[in-house]
Design a protein around this motif. Structure first.
Motif, PDB file in Angstrom:
ATOM      1  N   ASN A 140       0.873  -1.168   0.000  1.00  0.00           N
ATOM      2  CA  ASN A 140       0.000   0.000   0.000  1.00  0.00           C
ATOM      3  C   ASN A 140       0.915   1.224   0.000  1.00  0.00           C
ATOM      4  O   ASN A 140       1.382   1.675   1.051  1.00  0.00           O
ATOM      5  N   GLY A 141       1.217   1.722  -1.191  1.00  0.00           N
ATOM      6  CA  GLY A 141       2.254   2.740  -1.309  1.00  0.00           C
ATOM      7  C   GLY A 141       1.824   3.948  -2.108  1.00  0.00           C
ATOM      8  O   GLY A 141       0.671   4.098  -2.515  1.00  0.00           O
ATOM      9  N   TRP A 142       2.790   4.813  -2.335  1.00  0.00           N
ATOM     10  CA  TRP A 142       2.544   6.058  -3.045  1.00  0.00           C
ATOM     11  C   TRP A 142       3.830   6.543  -3.676  1.00  0.00           C
ATOM     12  O   TRP A 142       4.921   6.124  -3.309  1.00  0.00           O
ATOM     13  N   GLY A 143       3.708   7.442  -4.671  1.00  0.00           N
ATOM     14  CA  GLY A 143       4.873   8.009  -5.330  1.00  0.00           C
ATOM     15  C   GLY A 143       4.550   9.338  -5.984  1.00  0.00           C
ATOM     16  O   GLY A 143       3.467   9.512  -6.564  1.00  0.00           O
ATOM     17  N   TYR A 144       5.477  10.289  -5.848  1.00  0.00           N
ATOM     18  CA  TYR A 144       5.335  11.599  -6.485  1.00  0.00           C
ATOM     19  C   TYR A 144       5.972  11.572  -7.869  1.00  0.00           C
ATOM     20  O   TYR A 144       6.958  10.873  -8.100  1.00  0.00           O
ATOM     21  N   ILE A 176      -4.458  -2.380  -1.537  1.00  0.00           N
ATOM     22  CA  ILE A 176      -5.585  -3.300  -1.447  1.00  0.00           C
ATOM     23  C   ILE A 176      -6.608  -2.695  -0.498  1.00  0.00           C
ATOM     24  O   ILE A 176      -6.270  -2.207   0.583  1.00  0.00           O
ATOM     25  N   CYS A 177      -7.886  -2.703  -0.912  1.00  0.00           N
ATOM     26  CA  CYS A 177      -8.950  -2.143  -0.092  1.00  0.00           C
ATOM     27  C   CYS A 177     -10.081  -3.152   0.064  1.00  0.00           C
ATOM     28  O   CYS A 177     -10.103  -4.188  -0.602  1.00  0.00           O
ATOM     29  N   ASN A 178     -11.027  -2.839   0.927  1.00  0.00           N
ATOM     30  CA  ASN A 178     -12.229  -3.646   1.110  1.00  0.00           C
ATOM     31  C   ASN A 178     -13.391  -2.973   0.408  1.00  0.00           C
ATOM     32  O   ASN A 178     -13.504  -1.738   0.384  1.00  0.00           O
ATOM     33  N   ALA A 179     -14.309  -3.785  -0.162  1.00  0.00           N
ATOM     34  CA  ALA A 179     -15.491  -3.271  -0.856  1.00  0.00           C
ATOM     35  C   ALA A 179     -16.716  -4.033  -0.381  1.00  0.00           C
ATOM     36  O   ALA A 179     -16.717  -5.279  -0.365  1.00  0.00           O
ATOM     37  N   SER A 180     -17.783  -3.295  -0.009  1.00  0.00           N
ATOM     38  CA  SER A 180     -19.004  -3.949   0.465  1.00  0.00           C
ATOM     39  C   SER A 180     -20.119  -2.921   0.522  1.00  0.00           C
ATOM     40  O   SER A 180     -19.891  -1.762   0.876  1.00  0.00           O
ATOM     41  N   GLY A 181     -21.340  -3.361   0.188  1.00  0.00           N
ATOM     42  CA  GLY A 181     -22.507  -2.507   0.319  1.00  0.00           C
ATOM     43  C   GLY A 181     -22.795  -1.672  -0.893  1.00  0.00           C
ATOM     44  O   GLY A 181     -21.890  -1.317  -1.661  1.00  0.00           O
ATOM     45  N   TYR A 183     -17.702   0.446   1.986  1.00  0.00           N
ATOM     46  CA  TYR A 183     -16.656   0.211   2.988  1.00  0.00           C
ATOM     47  C   TYR A 183     -15.701   1.399   2.990  1.00  0.00           C
ATOM     48  O   TYR A 183     -15.231   1.855   1.943  1.00  0.00           O
ATOM     49  N   LEU A 184     -15.402   1.915   4.174  1.00  0.00           N
ATOM     50  CA  LEU A 184     -14.547   3.101   4.297  1.00  0.00           C
ATOM     51  C   LEU A 184     -13.077   2.679   4.342  1.00  0.00           C
ATOM     52  O   LEU A 184     -12.656   1.919   5.213  1.00  0.00           O
ATOM     53  N   ASN A 185     -12.295   3.159   3.402  1.00  0.00           N
ATOM     54  CA  ASN A 185     -10.866   2.878   3.311  1.00  0.00           C
ATOM     55  C   ASN A 185     -10.080   4.178   3.368  1.00  0.00           C
ATOM     56  O   ASN A 185     -10.599   5.258   3.023  1.00  0.00           O
ATOM     57  N   SER A 186      -8.838   4.087   3.778  1.00  0.00           N
ATOM     58  CA  SER A 186      -7.963   5.260   3.838  1.00  0.00           C
ATOM     59  C   SER A 186      -6.809   5.113   2.847  1.00  0.00           C
ATOM     60  O   SER A 186      -6.252   4.018   2.678  1.00  0.00           O
ATOM     61  N   PHE A 187      -6.467   6.218   2.191  1.00  0.00           N
ATOM     62  CA  PHE A 187      -5.275   6.238   1.348  1.00  0.00           C
ATOM     63  C   PHE A 187      -4.033   6.167   2.243  1.00  0.00           C
ATOM     64  O   PHE A 187      -4.077   6.594   3.404  1.00  0.00           O
ATOM     65  N   PRO A 188      -2.897   5.665   1.714  1.00  0.00           N
ATOM     66  CA  PRO A 188      -1.656   5.674   2.502  1.00  0.00           C
ATOM     67  C   PRO A 188      -1.279   7.077   2.985  1.00  0.00           C
ATOM     68  O   PRO A 188      -0.815   7.257   4.097  1.00  0.00           O
ATOM     69  N   ILE A 189      -1.493   8.085   2.113  1.00  0.00           N
ATOM     70  CA  ILE A 189      -1.298   9.487   2.498  1.00  0.00           C
ATOM     71  C   ILE A 189      -2.443  10.291   1.896  1.00  0.00           C
ATOM     72  O   ILE A 189      -2.981   9.932   0.843  1.00  0.00           O
ATOM     73  N   PRO A 190      -2.860  11.384   2.531  1.00  0.00           N
ATOM     74  CA  PRO A 190      -3.911  12.215   1.940  1.00  0.00           C
ATOM     75  C   PRO A 190      -3.402  12.899   0.676  1.00  0.00           C
ATOM     76  O   PRO A 190      -2.223  13.263   0.585  1.00  0.00           O
ATOM     77  N   PHE A 191      -4.273  13.091  -0.303  1.00  0.00           N
ATOM     78  CA  PHE A 191      -3.940  13.932  -1.444  1.00  0.00           C
ATOM     79  C   PHE A 191      -4.002  15.382  -0.974  1.00  0.00           C
ATOM     80  O   PHE A 191      -5.021  15.816  -0.416  1.00  0.00           O
ATOM     81  N   PRO A 192      -2.934  16.174  -1.149  1.00  0.00           N
ATOM     82  CA  PRO A 192      -2.935  17.553  -0.647  1.00  0.00           C
ATOM     83  C   PRO A 192      -4.052  18.404  -1.223  1.00  0.00           C
ATOM     84  O   PRO A 192      -4.577  19.290  -0.538  1.00  0.00           O
ATOM     85  N   ASN A 193      -4.427  18.158  -2.487  1.00  0.00           N
ATOM     86  CA  ASN A 193      -5.440  18.991  -3.135  1.00  0.00           C
ATOM     87  C   ASN A 193      -6.683  18.197  -3.546  1.00  0.00           C
ATOM     88  O   ASN A 193      -7.776  18.484  -3.100  1.00  0.00           O
ATOM     89  N   LYS A 194      -6.482  17.169  -4.387  1.00  0.00           N
ATOM     90  CA  LYS A 194      -7.647  16.462  -4.895  1.00  0.00           C
ATOM     91  C   LYS A 194      -7.240  15.120  -5.484  1.00  0.00           C
ATOM     92  O   LYS A 194      -6.181  14.997  -6.100  1.00  0.00           O
ATOM     93  N   CYS A 195      -8.083  14.113  -5.271  1.00  0.00           N
ATOM     94  CA  CYS A 195      -7.956  12.841  -5.992  1.00  0.00           C
ATOM     95  C   CYS A 195      -8.805  12.970  -7.240  1.00  0.00           C
ATOM     96  O   CYS A 195     -10.017  13.220  -7.168  1.00  0.00           O
ATOM     97  N   ILE A 196      -8.207  12.823  -8.397  1.00  0.00           N
ATOM     98  CA  ILE A 196      -8.936  13.048  -9.649  1.00  0.00           C
ATOM     99  C   ILE A 196      -9.364  11.757 -10.331  1.00  0.00           C
ATOM    100  O   ILE A 196     -10.159  11.789 -11.263  1.00  0.00           O
ATOM    101  N   ASN A 197      -8.866  10.615  -9.874  1.00  0.00           N
ATOM    102  CA  ASN A 197      -9.274   9.350 -10.487  1.00  0.00           C
ATOM    103  C   ASN A 197      -8.921   8.203  -9.564  1.00  0.00           C
ATOM    104  O   ASN A 197      -7.862   8.204  -8.940  1.00  0.00           O
ATOM    105  N   ALA A 226      -8.582  11.984   1.796  1.00  0.00           N
ATOM    106  CA  ALA A 226      -7.746  11.057   2.548  1.00  0.00           C
ATOM    107  C   ALA A 226      -8.386   9.677   2.633  1.00  0.00           C
ATOM    108  O   ALA A 226      -7.718   8.702   2.969  1.00  0.00           O
ATOM    109  N   GLN A 227      -9.705   9.603   2.321  1.00  0.00           N
ATOM    110  CA  GLN A 227     -10.432   8.345   2.426  1.00  0.00           C
ATOM    111  C   GLN A 227     -11.337   8.162   1.215  1.00  0.00           C
ATOM    112  O   GLN A 227     -11.645   9.123   0.490  1.00  0.00           O
ATOM    113  N   PHE A 228     -11.770   6.926   1.014  1.00  0.00           N
ATOM    114  CA  PHE A 228     -12.732   6.633  -0.048  1.00  0.00           C
ATOM    115  C   PHE A 228     -13.603   5.460   0.390  1.00  0.00           C
ATOM    116  O   PHE A 228     -13.199   4.630   1.208  1.00  0.00           O
TER     117      PHE A 228
END
Length: 412
Positions: free
Chosen positions: A321-325, A336-341, A349-363, A388-390
């Motif tokens: 569960n990583g990230w890269g600039y 890897i995340c969980n999906a349900s409902g 299902y509420l999941n968290s990104f490894p780090i928050p996007f400073p501005n916006k998650c676009i996809n 920070a979450q999805f």
């Protein structure tokens, strides 16, 4: 074996040379022309009066007697880089009256010009065998062509043997003394000249790129550019720079191994400065390179593409569960995340990104993790406003345990 490429006197050239020999005069050769042979390599004939496909005619730059064969005359012309756009397959020598004296063919070569995106200064040389070279001279216009080599050599010899010169200054030429090692390291003397050896001691490039076969670098490696291949060691130690009273010395290292190598300091008190940090060692991945520069206070400064991964522009966490600039400012996250409902916004299902996007998650995209996609259904995702979450949803509704999915998200 019959020669494919050769030079001959034309009938007119042979007649003029014979006349010059009989009268005790000289045959003045003034110009050289090159041509494309009409599209193919021609066969020179004595009856020729012109080149088949002349492209350029200009004064000769030099006409000399071959020092190894006094019956051979060497004619040479320099074609500048802004002239060209055609092939050279034939060469002609002309006298001062424009008569074709000698003709030759040559291996095909293309002469580019700068407007085509590539330029080259081309030297064209014809070697002509005659019975006597004393009847042939070079006829030149000094305003068009270079001075004769003998004239220049005589002037240089006269100048080099003279000692009537003042000392050199920063604005005037003159005599200088050679700098000592101390002069070079201190860098304060303005009157001494630096030799290649002193430059090497200072750390400037002094060699072609060559292989590094031993793991220990020394002070004598300052100024070297080296590669590391599969036969080289996997770990390398830099010179001890604790007692160096100067800075600026360099060693450039290029890793062409199939695996990474480790570069370490040569003294526990030395440090290596990389972006945002100071370390005692670092990894150099395959194809990466680094230039190590001596700084003051027992410190190396590392620069080059092998250090980019430590820069803020390239920082990353390469884990499950990583990230890269990226240099563009984009941030990529995965894991890897969980999906349900699927009964409402809050059902996913509420999941968290490894780090928050400073501005916006676009996809964000989800794919099934497992061997039975039918049991998990179709996945979808919604990023929360905190970036920070999805929430991850499944068309199968509330399933237990929650289905797992791979996700990949891009933002900034």
């Amino acid at each position: 074996m019959t020669n494919k490429f050769y030079a001959i006197l034309t009938d007119l050239g042979a007649a003029k040379l014979a006349n010059a020999t009989a009268l005790g005069t000289t045959l003045d050769i003034a110009h050289m022309a090159v041509g494309d042979g009409g599209g193919s390599i021609p066969t020179p004939t004595a009856s020729q009066t012109i080149l088949i496909g002349e492209k350029r005619r200009a004064p000769l730059n030099s006409l000399s007697i071959d020092p190894n064969n006094t019956n051979q005359i060497i004619a040479e012309q320099i074609i500048p880089e802004d002239v060209g756009g055609w092939y050279i397959r034939e060469i002609g020598l002309f006298d001062k009256d424009g008569i074709l004296i000698a003709v030759a063919n040559c291996p095909e070569t293309y002469k580019p010009q700068l407007s085509e995106g590539s330029g080259r200064t081309q030297a064209v040389r014809m070697i002509l065998i005659v019975n006597s070279t004393s009847e042939i001279s070079l006829k030149i216009d000094p305003a068009v062509v270079l001075a004769t080599r003998k004239y220049v050599d005589d002037l240089v010899l006269k100048h080099s043997e003279s000692r009537a010169h003042p000392d050199a200054t920063e604005t005037q030429k003159g005599f200088v003394r050679l700098a000592t090692s101390d002069d070079t390291f201190k860098g304060s003397n303005k009157t001494a000249s630096v030799t290649p050896l002193r430059l090497q001691e200072k750390g400037y490039f002094h060699s072609q790129v060559n292989k590094q076969a031993v793991s220990q670098f020394t002070l004598q490696d300052f100024g070297r550019r080296v590669w590391i291949d599969n036969d080289s060691p996997a770990t390398f130690t830099l010179p001890d720079i604790g007692n160096i009273n100067s800075s600026g010395q360099t060693i450039t290292i290029w890793n062409v191994k199939n695996s990474m190598v480790t570069i370490s300091v040569g003294n526990p008190d030395d440090n290596i400065s990389i972006p945002m940090s100071t370390v005692k060692s670092f990894k150099l991945m395959p194809t990466e390179s680094v230039t190590m520069i001596v700084e003051q206070n027992s410190s190396w400064h590392a620069t080059g593409d092998g250090i980019l991964k430590y820069s803020l522009l390239f920082r990353s966490s390469v884990t499950e569960n990583g990230w890269g600039y990226q240099p563009s400012g984009l941030i990529e996250q995965w894991g890897i995340c969980n999906a349900s409902g699927n009964t409402g916004v809050e059902a996913g299902y509420l999941n968290s990104f490894p780090i928050p996007f400073p501005n916006k998650c676009i996809n964000i995209q989800l794919t099934h993790n497992g061997f039975s996609p039918g049991s998990a259904g179709i996945f979808s995702a919604m990023v929360l406003s905190n970036n920070a979450q999805f929430r991850a949803y499944s068309s199968m509704g509330n399933i237990y345990p929650a289905g797992t999915a791979y996700y990949r998200a891009i933002g900034y």
